[in-house]
Each structure stands twice: as structure tokens, then as C-alpha cells.
Design a protein around this motif. Sequence first.
Motif, PDB file in Angstrom:
ATOM      1  N   ASP A 148       0.855  -1.193   0.000  1.00 29.70           N
ATOM      2  CA  ASP A 148       0.000   0.000   0.000  1.00 29.70           C
ATOM      3  C   ASP A 148       0.887   1.237   0.000  1.00 29.70           C
ATOM      4  N   VAL A 149       0.610   2.177  -0.904  1.00 31.68           N
ATOM      5  CA  VAL A 149       1.313   3.465  -0.925  1.00 31.68           C
ATOM      6  C   VAL A 149       0.681   4.371   0.111  1.00 31.68           C
TER       7      VAL A 149
ATOM      8  N   MET B 237       5.864   3.265   1.357  1.00 29.84           N
ATOM      9  CA  MET B 237       4.968   2.112   1.176  1.00 29.84           C
ATOM     10  C   MET B 237       4.973   1.241   2.422  1.00 29.84           C
ATOM     11  N   ASN B 238       3.804   0.689   2.725  1.00 28.03           N
ATOM     12  CA  ASN B 238       3.693  -0.411   3.676  1.00 28.03           C
ATOM     13  C   ASN B 238       3.649  -1.707   2.860  1.00 28.03           C
ATOM     14  N   VAL B 239       4.610  -2.584   3.132  1.00 27.25           N
ATOM     15  CA  VAL B 239       4.714  -3.824   2.343  1.00 27.25           C
ATOM     16  C   VAL B 239       4.603  -5.016   3.278  1.00 27.25           C
ATOM     17  N   GLU B 240       3.665  -5.903   2.980  1.00 31.30           N
ATOM     18  CA  GLU B 240       3.486  -7.134   3.750  1.00 31.30           C
ATOM     19  C   GLU B 240       4.224  -8.254   3.019  1.00 31.30           C
ATOM     20  N   LEU B 241       5.190  -8.908   3.733  1.00 28.63           N
ATOM     21  CA  LEU B 241       6.049  -9.900   3.090  1.00 28.63           C
ATOM     22  C   LEU B 241       6.032 -11.220   3.851  1.00 28.63           C
ATOM     23  N   LYS B 242       6.406 -12.262   3.131  1.00 28.31           N
ATOM     24  CA  LYS B 242       6.466 -13.602   3.722  1.00 28.31           C
ATOM     25  C   LYS B 242       7.724 -14.301   3.221  1.00 28.31           C
ATOM     26  N   GLY B 243       8.473 -14.930   4.151  1.00 31.60           N
ATOM     27  CA  GLY B 243       9.658 -15.694   3.764  1.00 31.60           C
ATOM     28  C   GLY B 243       9.276 -16.963   3.036  1.00 31.60           C
ATOM     29  N   ASN B 244      10.111 -17.356   2.102  1.00 35.05           N
ATOM     30  CA  ASN B 244       9.849 -18.570   1.320  1.00 35.05           C
ATOM     31  C   ASN B 244      11.120 -19.407   1.297  1.00 35.05           C
ATOM     32  N   LEU B 245      11.139 -20.440   2.107  1.00 32.06           N
ATOM     33  CA  LEU B 245      12.291 -21.332   2.203  1.00 32.06           C
ATOM     34  C   LEU B 245      11.819 -22.770   2.085  1.00 32.06           C
ATOM     35  N   LYS B 246      12.302 -23.465   1.082  1.00 35.93           N
ATOM     36  CA  LYS B 246      11.970 -24.887   0.953  1.00 35.93           C
ATOM     37  C   LYS B 246      12.683 -25.676   2.046  1.00 35.93           C
ATOM     38  N   ARG B 247      12.094 -26.792   2.406  1.00 35.06           N
ATOM     39  CA  ARG B 247      12.681 -27.614   3.463  1.00 35.06           C
ATOM     40  C   ARG B 247      14.076 -28.112   3.079  1.00 35.06           C
TER      41      ARG B 247
END
Length: 628
Positions: A236-237, A252-262
Motif C-alpha cells: 500500500d502506498v 509504502m507499507n509492504v506485507e512480506l512472507k519468507g519462502n524457504l523450501k525444506r
Amino acid sequence: MKRIAHLALAIALIHSTGSIAAENKSVEEIQQQIQTNQSEYDSYHRTLESEIALAAQLERELSALRARNKELEHTRQVRLNEMNVQYERTIEDPSLDINQAREAYLSAMRAHKENKDAITAKYNEWQSKLQDVEQLRLSKHSLLNKIESLKEQLNNARVDRLFNEFNRQDQLTVNHEITCDRNETIGKCTERGKFLAKQKASKRFLDQLYDGLTEAAAAKQHRPYSEAYVMIQRSDVTRDGFSGAGNYAVQMNVELKGNLKRTEACQLLGLDKRYCVAERTLPEVAKVITVPVQSDGSAPVDESVMYELTVRSNVYDDEVFIDGVSYGSTKLQIMLPAGPHELEVVKRGYETFRQTLQLKESTTLKVDMKRAQFAFNKGEKVQDILYGDVPGPQLVVVPAGSFRMGDINGTGLENERPVQTQTLNNSFGIGEFEITVADFRRFVEETSYVTEAEKDRGCAFYEQGEPVWQDQLNWRTPGYAVTDSHPVTCISQRDALAYVNWLSEASGNKYRLPTEIEWEYAARANTETDFWWGESVGTGNANCGWCGSQWSNISPAPVASFDRNSFGLFDTVGNVWEWTVSSSSQDGAVVRGGAWNFAPRLARVSTRMELDPNFRANYIGLRVVRER
């Protein structure tokens, strides 16, 4: 004895992957368990050394009593003869006093009897101490197996912890300002500014993820090789605009998520990938913008891109393995995803070809297979025909040579040291497989032999961390389903010696159990790693506890269910412990190779376990040697 039994009962092993998962303990809890059990193991080791010394002292005292017995018997005989002479003299002189001679004889008799009683008591004490030693030795190895099992559990817990710590979600606020290009429209400049703000947020969040890991130091060390990235869930700006100088600024407000394979978790921790076989899939997020970012700022390789790999070699009837999976013989053409792949080309009598490929385009690989440095005898394999035209065990000829024996890599136990160079001056034949149920049945049918388990007490199996004897268990019914192709178990070293003696008689050639030197030389197959394929046990390479096979912690596998080593031997790692003859063991009875219910560390090529020759369990079998 009661004290030793109490100590043994305190050991609790975990023997199934299901029980490990069910405990769901934290890394810290498992580390505390390992520390506690290691202290107990060290105590067991000290106690065992003390008990062995006491047993040796009792044996010396028994020998001294036996030597004393000969002297006392001689004295008793002398006093008896003297008394008899005195009795004969009373015939001529009834008034003669013979009490002194009689008392001397009685004294000699009492001394002799007391010494005999002392011999009996000392012998019983010595035998009881030997039983204590054997129980301690078994309990020590059981506790070691528990420690190694806990280490397996610890590594799984470490992977779970890192996986959960990395795959988290958070929100960042970022500010970014750019200078618009002269030829750039306002719309294009705005779009570029927002994209760079998102990219900045992604990189910052990735750094925060690594910094926030419990094992941040280890993860950062492997970060350059990781394909971990972050996903932008929402942006969101909150404020943006242009300055008079033509600069565009955005918040900006940025919602993020980590992505790590096992699998990546194992790489970041420097662990074997077998701890990360169970892949967890992150929930899909509909209609989101994702900006994959690596540590160097570049995007990860797109695994949807496929390239063609062609493999050719200068021999026929070879076998190509890619990432541990067999794809048949060359010439081979196969489609693979972009990225790294481990390639092996194997052919009997040739050195194994190994190469790591970084697949970035369609590639043709020409493999030049080289003859092995040793030459087998004609036919490479040997199989004698026994009485009645029955085939004997199939053997592989192992060449003469020298090797370093013992804990080469410094990861082993105290009884694997010191490392010594050993030389075998002659080639010998050794079983391609462990002796099977069918092999042993032929012996029993020919000789009507009855194993020690069938005569008395049965066979041992693991329950609550220690060997438990059960009368019904023997080589026919070891406590799990068996076929003719399963390795025979529940046989003592004495049973094994009876079998090889029969083979010698039935074939006209000299068969025996391998020495420890021969066994380790054949199992190493010209390698100096803990396992013939490398330093780590990996997944699906052998049948041992937590080794990732369908039989792990359940039962032995049929022989030859896994790859052979470069000498041509199957199952030198895991499946069942194998009896050997040792000059460094008091009883000459040592088992090697690990088993289906023992931890991977105890399946290393140099691991050794000293046992009583009469001990038998449903995880101990044998392999035979035939002299030239």
C-alpha cells in the motif's frame, strides 16, 4: 549384578521415526537429553573399564588359588602317607601315640578343602563379573544408539525450527526516492519507483529473516548458495509525490512472507539432505505480486525451465545415476530442470565417474570410463558347488592391497583408534551378500544342526533400549517376516563358525569368518570416508535406523536391496551386523557394519562392537570368506 541390571534398565532407546516425530521436543530439550545421556555413556565407559579390570583381577586370583591347590594336595598326600606309616607302626606297638600325625593330616585336609571352596567361590564370582561386563558392554552400545538417535531427532528439530523461523510474515514501511529520466513519462517513473521500493523492502526483509534465525551464523555462512526468497503479499502506498527537481519519492507499507523450501533448510544448516526429505508446501496466495530476491540481489533460477542432457560413455552396459536416481545405460537423453545435478556413471570393473553439473543450457557430456586399478581373477565372481550339486554362497574376489584402518576422520569411538595401516598380501573371496535364510537352511537340512537360540533361551531383540531375550525367537522366526532372500539372524558366532566349517567340508575349499582387517578393507573398497559413497549416510543408500529406507527401524531388507560398493559387495552398511574374528578382542568376537535398528553413526565402516561369542540377536548375521 543388581546394580548393573538397574543401570541397564535406565536406558531408553527410540527405534522408530514415528516416535521421534510424536515427541515433538524443542531443540533445547533434545540437546539437554543428549548431554545427559552422554554423561551417562561416559560413566558407563569408565564403569566398564573398571569392571573389566576387576574381572581380570578375579581371574588372576583364581589362577593363584588353583596353583595353591596343587601345593595343598601335595601336602595332604604327604601327611596321609605319614599317618598311614604311623598306623602301621601301631600294629607292632599299640601304645604308640599317633595323634600328632593324625592332627597334621586333618589340618592338611581342612586347608585343602577350604582352598577348594575358595576356588568354587572365586570361580562363581569371576563368572558373575564376566556377566556384569557383558551386560555393561551391551548397555553401553544401547545407550550409544540412543544418543545417536537423539542426534537424528535434534537435526530434524533444527530443520523444523529454521523452517518455521524463516517462513514467517511481517510488514515493513519503506521510503524510496528516484530521479526520473528525461525521456521517461510520469507514469513510467512512478511505476519504477514503486517497484524499486518493493525490491528494497524484499531485500531488507530477507536480511532480517537471516539475522533473526537462532542459528544465524551457520545460515549466513551458506547464504550465498541458497535459493531462499521472499514473497510480497500486499503493498500500500501511504505517501508519494514529485519534487520540483523531478524526483519521485514514495512511502509504502509492504506485507512480506519468507519462502524457504525444506531442502534449503538443510543446506543453510550444513546438514545432509535426508533430514529435509519431507517437503512442506506453503499455502498458495492468489493474485499477489512476488519479487524473488537472493542474497546477491538476483532472482532464483526458474525451476520450470527444462534443458536436455545427453550422456555418452566409452563403455556399454553401464548405469547412469542423476541425483541418486538410476536412468539406465548410455547413450542417455533426458530433460532436467535448470540448476545443479549430481551425476554418476557406474560399471563393474571400472572406476566410478562422478561430476556435479550446473545445468544452464542443453548439454552433451562425454564420459571416459577408466579401468579400475586392480584386476579380478578370471570371471570376477566365485561360487563353489557343494555336495548334491547345490550352489554355495556367491563370492567376490577382493584384491591384495594396503589401507588405513580405523577412525580416519576423527568422528568415531574410542575402540576404533589408533588408525593403523594394514596390508593384505593375498587376494581373497568374500560374500557378495550377507548369508541368507536360504543359505543357512541348506546347512541345517544337511547336518541337522540346532542353533544355540533353539537349544536355550532363544534370541535377543531390542525393547526399551536393551537386548531382551525371547525363547520363541530363532533364525526361522526372528520376530519379523522373512523370505529366503533375507539375511539370516539370531545366530551366535559359534553358530556362524559351525556354518563356515560345514562350507569348507562341503566344498573342499577353506571357508571362514572374515577377520576385522579383511572386513573393513572389503567394506571400504579403496575409500577413506565414513561410508563407501561419502562422509554422510544420505537417504535411501542403506538400511539403518533413520536412513530413509522402507525397512528402517522395522526389519532387515532382502539382501542386495541397495547399491554395491566398488569392490562389488552389497549391504556392508546397515541391514545386519556381521560377525568377524578379531585379535584385539578378548573373546575374538566383534560385529561390524551396523544394522536396521541402529543409528547411522553406528553403521560407519570403522564402527566395531565387541560381544560374547554366544550372544545372538535378530540384528546380527554373517558374511563369509573363502581363501584362495
